[in-house]
Design a protein around this motif. Structure first.
Motif, PDB file in Angstrom:
ATOM      1  N   THR A  17      -2.759  27.430  62.869  1.00  9.63           N
ATOM      2  CA  THR A  17      -1.631  27.821  63.707  1.00  9.63           C
ATOM      3  C   THR A  17      -2.146  28.601  64.917  1.00  9.63           C
ATOM      4  O   THR A  17      -2.813  29.641  64.748  1.00  9.63           O
ATOM      5  CB  THR A  17      -0.635  28.679  62.908  1.00  9.63           C
ATOM      6  OG1 THR A  17      -0.190  27.922  61.776  1.00  9.63           O
ATOM      7  CG2 THR A  17       0.557  29.056  63.757  1.00  9.63           C
ATOM      8  N   ASN A  19      -0.233  29.963  67.367  1.00  7.29           N
ATOM      9  CA  ASN A  19       0.659  31.024  67.860  1.00  7.29           C
ATOM     10  C   ASN A  19       1.159  31.873  66.702  1.00  7.29           C
ATOM     11  O   ASN A  19       2.343  32.157  66.595  1.00  7.29           O
ATOM     12  CB  ASN A  19       1.843  30.402  68.623  1.00  7.29           C
ATOM     13  CG  ASN A  19       2.731  29.568  67.710  1.00  7.29           C
ATOM     14  OD1 ASN A  19       2.275  29.023  66.711  1.00  7.29           O
ATOM     15  ND2 ASN A  19       4.013  29.485  68.049  1.00  7.29           N
ATOM     16  N   TYR A  23       4.952  33.347  65.950  1.00  8.39           N
ATOM     17  CA  TYR A  23       5.645  32.757  64.801  1.00  8.39           C
ATOM     18  C   TYR A  23       5.968  33.808  63.756  1.00  8.39           C
ATOM     19  O   TYR A  23       7.047  33.791  63.141  1.00  8.39           O
ATOM     20  CB  TYR A  23       4.763  31.657  64.202  1.00  8.39           C
ATOM     21  CG  TYR A  23       5.368  30.980  62.994  1.00  8.39           C
ATOM     22  CD1 TYR A  23       6.681  30.525  63.006  1.00  8.39           C
ATOM     23  CD2 TYR A  23       4.603  30.758  61.849  1.00  8.39           C
ATOM     24  CE1 TYR A  23       7.225  29.891  61.896  1.00  8.39           C
ATOM     25  CE2 TYR A  23       5.143  30.130  60.748  1.00  8.39           C
ATOM     26  CZ  TYR A  23       6.454  29.698  60.777  1.00  8.39           C
ATOM     27  OH  TYR A  23       6.982  29.075  59.684  1.00  8.39           O
ATOM     28  N   ASP A 312       2.862  26.492  66.033  1.00  8.85           N
ATOM     29  CA  ASP A 312       2.178  25.520  66.868  1.00  8.85           C
ATOM     30  C   ASP A 312       0.863  25.208  66.171  1.00  8.85           C
ATOM     31  O   ASP A 312      -0.106  25.971  66.265  1.00  8.85           O
ATOM     32  CB  ASP A 312       1.944  26.084  68.270  1.00  8.85           C
ATOM     33  CG  ASP A 312       1.186  25.115  69.157  1.00  8.85           C
ATOM     34  OD1 ASP A 312       1.145  23.921  68.822  1.00  8.85           O
ATOM     35  OD2 ASP A 312       0.634  25.563  70.182  1.00  8.85           O
TER      36      ASP A 312
END
Length: 317
Positions: A17, A19, A23, A312
């Motif tokens: 991930t 971001n 998140y 993301d």
């Protein structure tokens, strides 16, 4: 050597991930009650209904806000009224609280607003359906002792934006309706001026009606034909596209065609179904019209959660 390679299979893909900080904040914000009731919400209405009787006091947005609390926290109507009243008092607002009988009555004809983020480019839509229980015992009890009463389900059809993971259209039917016949009505829920690039679905959508509805929106349809599928003789835009897909599968093979066409993005619809069922696999409403509003409110909750923050992720090299 990994276990997958030792057995002759492909190594399992790993993702990261990019971001995580944003998140993480979004996941925390999903528990913020002010997301659902805030001073900016239009609560009371001064507009009449044009009918006899007492005019409406609360807007559709106010009714939807309280029903959202009910669905999200799986509360009875009376408890939802009490929770909304406590939030209003804690916020220092002088708003009235809808009575639980008002909530029940308005839910039947409620126009639910499902928010979404507008996008500029063509949409890639994925379509699928699932079932939600209305009547029937839990799965453990049925497996242990068998079913005692009739089991009733409602079929929920969803159209998901593959890029934003948002619900763009929803329809609810009984089990007697096929998946393909619902697609024209689902696509009609999207604005006419919004461009649709690709529509993906499983083999249940290999019907003439789906191809024609997709062609009417000038979208490419990525649907695997049936194993024993034959070319369609009727010369229409949808039939031509379907016959080209059939020829490509016969030339490339079904597995390679799925990778080449991007068919596997259709699994995002199954992910959305799983998220929808985390709000409960059973519908609390018994009236079909109220069940429609309940499902639409669930979709609105999912879209609001997405807007607060989504991961993301990218495949590791």
């Amino acid at each position: 050597m990994s276990k997958a390679l030792a057995q002759g299979g492909r190594p399992k893909a790993r993702y990261r991930t990019r971001n995580w900080r944003e998140y993480d904040r979004g996941l925390i914000a999903r528990g913020d009650l002010t997301v659902w009731i805030s001073p900016d919400l239009a609560w009371h209405t001064s507009e009449g209904t044009g009918r006899r009787g007492r005019p409406r006091v609360f807007t559709d947005a106010a009714i939807q806000a309280v029903l959202t609390l009910k669905v999200l926290y799986q509360l009875p109507l009376r408890a939802a009224q009490g929770m909304a009243g406590s939030l209003i008092r804690l916020a220092g607002l002088d708003w009235q609280v809808p009575h639980y009988s008002t909530l029940s009555r308005r839910q039947k004809s409620l126009t639910v607003t499902i928010p979404y983020r507008a996008r500029g480019g063509p949409l890639h839509l994925v379509i699928d359906s699932t079932g939600l229980k209305v009547l029937g015992e839990g799965e453990w009890k049925v497996r242990k002792h068998g079913a005692d009463k009739r089991r009733v389900w409602r079929k929920v059809h969803l159209v998901i934006d593959a890029d934003s993971h948002e619900v763009r259209a929803v329809e609810m039917t009984d089990h007697r309706h096929g998946d393909g016949e619902i697609v024209p009505g689902l696509l009609a829920q999207l604005p006419e001026g919004e461009r649709i690039g690709v529509i993906s679905g499983d083999g249940a959508y290999d019907t003439r009606g789906v191809y024609e509805a997709s062609a009417a929106r000038q979208a490419d349809l990525v649907v695997p034909p049936r194993r024993n599928g034959k070319p369609w003789k009727r010369r229409t835009t949808g039939a031509t596209e379907r016959n080209e897909t059939l020829r490509a599968i016969r030339h490339l093979g079904r597995r390679l065609w799925k990778r080449w066409s991007g068919y596997h993005r259709r699994s995002l619809a199954e992910t959305a179904m799983s998220r929808l069922k985390r709000l409960g696999e059973r519908l609390s409403a018994r009236d079909p019209a109220r069940q429609v509003a309940e499902v639409q409110i669930r979709c609105a909750i999912l879209n609001i959660f997405n807007a607060l923050g989504m991961p993301d992720t990218v495949a590791r090299a």
